[in-house]
Design a protein around this motif. Sequence first.
Motif, mmCIF file in Angstrom:
data_model
loop_
_atom_site.group_PDB
_atom_site.id
_atom_site.type_symbol
_atom_site.label_atom_id
_atom_site.label_comp_id
_atom_site.label_asym_id
_atom_site.label_seq_id
_atom_site.Cartn_x
_atom_site.Cartn_y
_atom_site.Cartn_z
ATOM 1 N N ALA A 32 0.812 -1.196 -0.160
ATOM 2 C CA ALA A 32 -0.403 -0.239 0.088
ATOM 3 C C ALA A 32 0.685 1.132 -0.068
ATOM 4 O O ALA A 32 1.963 1.053 0.604
ATOM 5 N N GLN A 33 0.417 2.597 -0.766
ATOM 6 C CA GLN A 33 1.437 3.106 -0.783
ATOM 7 C C GLN A 33 0.228 4.751 -0.364
ATOM 8 O O GLN A 33 -0.988 4.217 0.308
ATOM 9 N N ASP A 36 -4.367 4.853 -0.185
ATOM 10 C CA ASP A 36 -4.646 3.372 -0.669
ATOM 11 C C ASP A 36 -6.535 2.987 0.265
ATOM 12 O O ASP A 36 -6.483 2.291 -0.280
ATOM 13 N N TYR A 37 -5.486 3.104 1.239
ATOM 14 C CA TYR A 37 -7.362 2.873 2.214
ATOM 15 C C TYR A 37 -8.124 3.316 2.566
ATOM 16 O O TYR A 37 -8.638 2.964 3.818
ATOM 17 N N LYS A 275 -0.790 8.171 -10.281
ATOM 18 C CA LYS A 275 0.795 8.022 -9.112
ATOM 19 C C LYS A 275 1.627 8.070 -10.067
ATOM 20 O O LYS A 275 2.241 7.138 -10.222
#
Length: 301
Positions: A32-33, A36-37, A275
């Motif tokens: 994850a970057q 992302d959540y 991104k």
Amino acid sequence: MSLYKMKNIVGSLLFITSLLFANNALADFGDAQTRDYTSMPAGTTFMVNFLRAGKADRFYSDGERVTGLGLEADLLADTLVVGHFYELFGLTMMGKVSGSLIRTKLSSNFDSPETTTGFSDPVFSNAVWLVDNNEDGMWFVIEPYISFPWGSYNENKPNTSPGENAYKVLTDINFTKRFGSGTYVELWYEFKKNSPNDRYFGQTLKKDRSDRYAVLFSQDLPATSWTNSHFLGMRYAWRQGGQEYLDGVKAGGRDNNQDLTVTYAAIIGQRDQLKLSYLHNTKARNGFAVNGVELRWARMF
């Protein structure tokens, strides 16, 4: 470093180089970057395409850099992810599937370069938001993944094979909090476990569970003439564990790696996000220190 130790590294550690390289540079799932959540409304479908390029020419054993072996790894990957947000039992959820087309090259002074191109193992996941509060800017999510050993795998070239001939299970846990109008701080944890690979040059390769931790920070930037929404983010992550064994005998050392990722992201139009990320390993105790770039395009439907 003594010649004896160098020969031991070539004989017993070379096999882990591309595995560690792929784990750090490709990380085709569970990587994850920033942001992302944060969730999207139920019913949203999305498609994401990752283009990754990684290079590594610094190899370490027990924290000591190994020179004179000419160890070098290069990786190109194109990853496609398709996912869908939905609601179940009053909770926001997201299911997705991903796969990659990968080209990996591994070379040293002791053998001709080995290059393999093929498809990775497919990955399926389902995220569950236990806290999903867009108004107050707070999210808490758990996302388990499972990878099936259906990708390209060659028992005689396992170090560069895109598939791993092993099931993998991984779980991400992420907490995201927004402060003010555009400052986000995230805490992230993951753990991963592989099943044994019983076709590694006629031997069985096993790997201990690995754990990774990360702190992420991102900040909205002022609107411009071409986008109203863009931000700059940073992630600092460290990985531990992952000791490997060949037929029950330790091979190489356990992971103790750290990396820094810098990301710029922008919304283009109403449905698209771009991104651009740069990854740099700041510490690699065993295996390659990796530099890599990633361009990611996401489209919402």
